[in-house]
Design a protein around this motif. Structure first.
Motif, PDB file in Angstrom:
ATOM      1  N   LYS A  21       0.566  -1.440   0.021  1.00  0.00           N
ATOM      2  CA  LYS A  21      -0.208   0.213  -0.016  1.00  0.00           C
ATOM      3  C   LYS A  21       1.070   1.718  -0.384  1.00  0.00           C
ATOM      4  O   LYS A  21       0.252   2.212   0.064  1.00  0.00           O
ATOM      5  CB  LYS A  21      -1.028   0.388   0.891  1.00  0.00           C
ATOM      6  N   CYS A  23       3.150   2.131   2.234  1.00  0.00           N
ATOM      7  CA  CYS A  23       3.356   3.603   3.543  1.00  0.00           C
ATOM      8  C   CYS A  23       4.118   3.996   3.994  1.00  0.00           C
ATOM      9  O   CYS A  23       5.396   4.959   4.427  1.00  0.00           O
ATOM     10  CB  CYS A  23       2.719   2.469   4.482  1.00  0.00           C
ATOM     11  N   ILE A  25       7.189   1.803   5.784  1.00  0.00           N
ATOM     12  CA  ILE A  25       7.989   2.114   6.645  1.00  0.00           C
ATOM     13  C   ILE A  25       9.315   0.997   6.165  1.00  0.00           C
ATOM     14  O   ILE A  25      10.357   1.284   7.453  1.00  0.00           O
ATOM     15  CB  ILE A  25       6.868   1.529   7.539  1.00  0.00           C
ATOM     16  N   ASP A  28      11.822   3.285   5.209  1.00  0.00           N
ATOM     17  CA  ASP A  28      12.348   3.938   6.542  1.00  0.00           C
ATOM     18  C   ASP A  28      12.961   3.717   7.432  1.00  0.00           C
ATOM     19  O   ASP A  28      14.481   3.827   8.158  1.00  0.00           O
ATOM     20  CB  ASP A  28      11.180   5.173   7.237  1.00  0.00           C
ATOM     21  N   TYR A  29      12.798   1.597   7.789  1.00  0.00           N
ATOM     22  CA  TYR A  29      13.294   1.034   8.649  1.00  0.00           C
ATOM     23  C   TYR A  29      14.686   0.283   8.373  1.00  0.00           C
ATOM     24  O   TYR A  29      15.082  -0.628   9.221  1.00  0.00           O
ATOM     25  CB  TYR A  29      12.313   0.673   9.572  1.00  0.00           C
ATOM     26  N   ARG A  59       8.419  -5.320   9.759  1.00  0.00           N
ATOM     27  CA  ARG A  59       7.129  -3.990  10.139  1.00  0.00           C
ATOM     28  C   ARG A  59       6.120  -3.953   8.580  1.00  0.00           C
ATOM     29  O   ARG A  59       6.114  -3.184   8.714  1.00  0.00           O
ATOM     30  CB  ARG A  59       8.544  -3.205  10.247  1.00  0.00           C
ATOM     31  N   CYS A  60       6.913  -4.930   7.932  1.00  0.00           N
ATOM     32  CA  CYS A  60       5.466  -4.465   7.211  1.00  0.00           C
ATOM     33  C   CYS A  60       4.078  -4.947   7.579  1.00  0.00           C
ATOM     34  O   CYS A  60       3.653  -6.078   7.777  1.00  0.00           O
ATOM     35  CB  CYS A  60       5.623  -5.265   5.509  1.00  0.00           C
ATOM     36  N   PRO A  61       2.605  -3.805   7.260  1.00  0.00           N
ATOM     37  CA  PRO A  61       1.856  -4.108   7.984  1.00  0.00           C
ATOM     38  C   PRO A  61       1.345  -5.274   7.312  1.00  0.00           C
ATOM     39  O   PRO A  61      -0.193  -5.435   7.568  1.00  0.00           O
ATOM     40  CB  PRO A  61       1.061  -3.173   8.174  1.00  0.00           C
TER      41      PRO A  61
ATOM     42  N   CYS B  36      -5.421   1.223   6.555  1.00  0.00           N
ATOM     43  CA  CYS B  36      -4.888   1.886   5.817  1.00  0.00           C
ATOM     44  C   CYS B  36      -2.950   1.852   5.651  1.00  0.00           C
ATOM     45  O   CYS B  36      -2.927   0.952   6.740  1.00  0.00           O
ATOM     46  CB  CYS B  36      -5.049   3.026   6.186  1.00  0.00           C
ATOM     47  N   PRO B  37      -2.678   2.242   5.048  1.00  0.00           N
ATOM     48  CA  PRO B  37      -0.928   2.077   4.866  1.00  0.00           C
ATOM     49  C   PRO B  37      -0.868   2.746   5.823  1.00  0.00           C
ATOM     50  O   PRO B  37      -0.807   3.522   6.864  1.00  0.00           O
ATOM     51  CB  PRO B  37      -0.926   3.078   3.237  1.00  0.00           C
ATOM     52  N   GLY B  38       0.486   1.804   6.342  1.00  0.00           N
ATOM     53  CA  GLY B  38       1.221   2.181   7.325  1.00  0.00           C
ATOM     54  C   GLY B  38       0.077   1.736   9.042  1.00  0.00           C
ATOM     55  O   GLY B  38       0.402   2.053   9.850  1.00  0.00           O
ATOM     56  N   CYS B  39      -1.000   1.346   9.139  1.00  0.00           N
ATOM     57  CA  CYS B  39      -1.396   1.176  10.158  1.00  0.00           C
ATOM     58  C   CYS B  39      -0.581   0.291  10.688  1.00  0.00           C
ATOM     59  O   CYS B  39       0.047  -1.054  10.004  1.00  0.00           O
ATOM     60  CB  CYS B  39      -2.701   0.355   9.639  1.00  0.00           C
ATOM     61  N   GLY B  42      -1.308  -4.548  11.001  1.00  0.00           N
ATOM     62  CA  GLY B  42      -0.783  -5.613  10.517  1.00  0.00           C
ATOM     63  C   GLY B  42       0.241  -6.010  10.889  1.00  0.00           C
ATOM     64  O   GLY B  42       0.586  -7.335  11.330  1.00  0.00           O
ATOM     65  N   ILE B  43       1.108  -4.859  11.635  1.00  0.00           N
ATOM     66  CA  ILE B  43       2.141  -5.149  12.278  1.00  0.00           C
ATOM     67  C   ILE B  43       2.052  -6.401  13.329  1.00  0.00           C
ATOM     68  O   ILE B  43       2.252  -7.616  13.982  1.00  0.00           O
ATOM     69  CB  ILE B  43       2.931  -4.739  12.296  1.00  0.00           C
ATOM     70  N   LEU B  45      -0.892  -8.603  13.717  1.00  0.00           N
ATOM     71  CA  LEU B  45      -1.225  -9.382  13.326  1.00  0.00           C
ATOM     72  C   LEU B  45      -0.495 -10.601  13.300  1.00  0.00           C
ATOM     73  O   LEU B  45       0.143 -11.219  12.795  1.00  0.00           O
ATOM     74  CB  LEU B  45      -1.641  -9.212  12.373  1.00  0.00           C
ATOM     75  N   TYR B 192       6.050  -1.672  17.302  1.00  0.00           N
ATOM     76  CA  TYR B 192       7.767  -1.128  17.060  1.00  0.00           C
ATOM     77  C   TYR B 192       8.329  -1.995  17.458  1.00  0.00           C
ATOM     78  O   TYR B 192       9.168  -2.309  16.977  1.00  0.00           O
ATOM     79  CB  TYR B 192       7.723   0.530  16.733  1.00  0.00           C
ATOM     80  N   PHE B 194       8.281  -5.189  18.110  1.00  0.00           N
ATOM     81  CA  PHE B 194       7.364  -6.198  16.918  1.00  0.00           C
ATOM     82  C   PHE B 194       8.552  -8.288  18.074  1.00  0.00           C
ATOM     83  O   PHE B 194       7.077  -8.831  18.388  1.00  0.00           O
ATOM     84  CB  PHE B 194       7.484  -6.620  15.922  1.00  0.00           C
ATOM     85  N   THR B 231       4.930  10.733   8.753  1.00  0.00           N
ATOM     86  CA  THR B 231       4.756   9.757   8.699  1.00  0.00           C
ATOM     87  C   THR B 231       4.227   8.569   9.121  1.00  0.00           C
ATOM     88  O   THR B 231       4.483   8.663  10.324  1.00  0.00           O
ATOM     89  CB  THR B 231       5.959   9.040   7.487  1.00  0.00           C
ATOM     90  N   PRO B 232       3.988   7.421   8.410  1.00  0.00           N
ATOM     91  CA  PRO B 232       3.654   6.271  10.356  1.00  0.00           C
ATOM     92  C   PRO B 232       4.777   5.557  10.830  1.00  0.00           C
ATOM     93  O   PRO B 232       4.888   6.141  11.764  1.00  0.00           O
ATOM     94  CB  PRO B 232       3.529   4.961   8.928  1.00  0.00           C
ATOM     95  N   SER B 233       6.097   5.904   9.704  1.00  0.00           N
ATOM     96  CA  SER B 233       7.295   6.016  10.635  1.00  0.00           C
ATOM     97  C   SER B 233       7.742   6.717  11.355  1.00  0.00           C
ATOM     98  O   SER B 233       8.297   6.253  12.902  1.00  0.00           O
ATOM     99  CB  SER B 233       8.206   5.651  10.053  1.00  0.00           C
ATOM    100  N   MET B 236       5.065   5.778  14.410  1.00  0.00           N
ATOM    101  CA  MET B 236       6.041   4.421  15.083  1.00  0.00           C
ATOM    102  C   MET B 236       7.186   4.926  16.186  1.00  0.00           C
ATOM    103  O   MET B 236       7.211   4.744  17.455  1.00  0.00           O
ATOM    104  CB  MET B 236       6.460   3.442  13.861  1.00  0.00           C
ATOM    105  N   GLU B 237       8.004   5.576  15.787  1.00  0.00           N
ATOM    106  CA  GLU B 237       9.284   6.563  16.348  1.00  0.00           C
ATOM    107  C   GLU B 237       8.870   6.825  17.466  1.00  0.00           C
ATOM    108  O   GLU B 237       9.299   7.228  19.064  1.00  0.00           O
ATOM    109  CB  GLU B 237       9.994   7.368  14.713  1.00  0.00           C
TER     110      GLU B 237
END
Lengths: 70, 290
Positions: A21, A23, A25, A28-29, A59-61, B36-39, B42-43, B45, B192, B194, B231-233, B236-237
């Motif tokens: 999608k 995002c 992430i 960035d990581y 970290r990929c959702p 959504c993108p960056g939600c 998912g991580i 899950l 973050y 995980f 951003t999503p990152s 998280m940070e």
């Protein structure tokens, strides 16, 4: 000090475009800047730099990226 | 250090790294998910699936129950016994399911609004009964599915749809609430961290009794946009990495330094009689009297 030369490990990065999608992430990581954004999609910019840490996968959702060792 | 006389041995060949295969746990054709993108969901899950894999349980022995909300979409994607129920009532359904099938391992995935506001009553009473189930509270501090209203965990001063000038309500601390209500395993993780989260969920699943895991993750679409996270990152940070302190680190810090930070890790663990066992004992004693 003599050190036995490490065997170069190579990796293959699979990006599933139907799941990604965009995002950013993973971009960035990534500690070695292997990935980059191309519009709304992730692309592999510098595969040689990949050290197989799997941070992008973990970290990929969206289940959209996986790193395989070859 | 190697000495000159020592001969260099060829390095032992390491095992090839293989990524975790999520496929057996995901229902075919259900991805991409609706998040959504960056939600962060998912991580979470993914950590949950890895933790379940480590326990070695059969897919048929696990039942996943959820209410309504973004987090509650989780059971739709996983290949276990699943139950998608009413808003806030996931724990009521889970209680019924556990009583009917005590051998099932119940995992409840719920959001902060679902668990603490709409289902707040069910939440405290599930903790009080100490029935063997794992409650995972996906805490993104906002109602994401309905466009970002303040939830019971929205921090003070943060902006949401129903708090345009900053929320003035003091938030709930999920872990303190669960502990006070009587849960026997209380922990907090973040999307973050995980790996830590995976271990915490693993411990929570194996624990006998009600285990509550508060999982801090990010809602970039609403919470992020309202509160100027780019951003999503970055979210998280700032929220998950800088906003939390592990239980070990916290011992060295002063109360002033801990101000505004969440504790991360296993916060409380105790032993108490489990509800189903007590119920079976009661049935046995009553039947013996007849």
């Amino acid at each position: 000090m003599a050190v036995a030369e490490k065997e170069k490990r190579t990796f293959r990065i699979d990006i599933y475009e139907n799941l990604c999608k965009g995002c950013s992430i993973c971009v960035d990581y990534c500690p070695t800047n292997v990935l980059a954004m191309d519009g709304n999609l992730v692309i592999v910019k510098d595969l040689d730099a990949c050290n197989g840490c799997q941070l992008c996968d973990n970290r990929c959702p969206d289940f959209a990226i996986q790193v395989f060792e070859e | 250090m190697s000495t000159p006389t020592e001969e260099l041995k060829p390095l032992a060949k390491k095992k090839k790294k293989v990524p975790f295969n999520y496929e057996p746990y995901i229902r075919g054709g259900k991805l991409p998910h609706i998040w959504c993108p960056g939600c962060g969901h998912g991580i979470v899950l993914k950590s949950l699936l890895r933790a379940i894999h480590t326990t070695g349980m059969s897919k048929d022995d696990i039942a996943m129950v959820s209410g309504i909300g973004c987090s509650s979409r989780t059971p739709g994607y996983v290949d276990f016994n699943t139950l998608h129920t009413l808003h806030g009532r996931a724990l009521a359904y889970a209680t019924g399911l556990k009583l009917a099938k005590p051998k099932l391992k119940i995992i409840v995935t719920t959001g902060d609004g679902d668990a603490l506001a709409i289902g707040g009553n069910h939440f405290i009473h599930a903790c009080r009964r100490n029935m063997d189930m794992t409650i995972l509270v996906y805490n993104n501090a906002i109602y994401g599915m309905t466009s970002g209203q303040s939830s019971p965990t929205t921090p003070q001063g943060m902006i949401s749809t129903t708090g345009r000038y900053g929320s003035i309500e003091p938030p709930f601390d999920t872990c303190q609430l669960a502990q006070a209500a009587g849960a026997t395993f209380v922990a907090r993780g973040t999307a973050y961290h995980f790996q830590e989260l995976e271990k915490i969920i693993y411990e929570a699943i194996l624990h006998k009794g009600t285990s509550v895991v508060d999982i801090i993750d990010a809602c970039p679409t609403y919470y992020g946009r309202f509160n100027k996270y780019k951003t999503p990152s970055e979210m998280m940070e700032k929220i998950e990495k800088e906003g939390t302190v592990s239980v070990k680190q916290a011992e060295k810090l002063t109360p002033e330094e801990l101000q505004g930070k969440f504790l991360r890790g296993i916060i409380h663990r105790s032993e108490r009689p489990e509800y189903c066992e007590e119920y079976n004992k009661l049935v046995a004693t009553v039947q013996a009297k007849k």
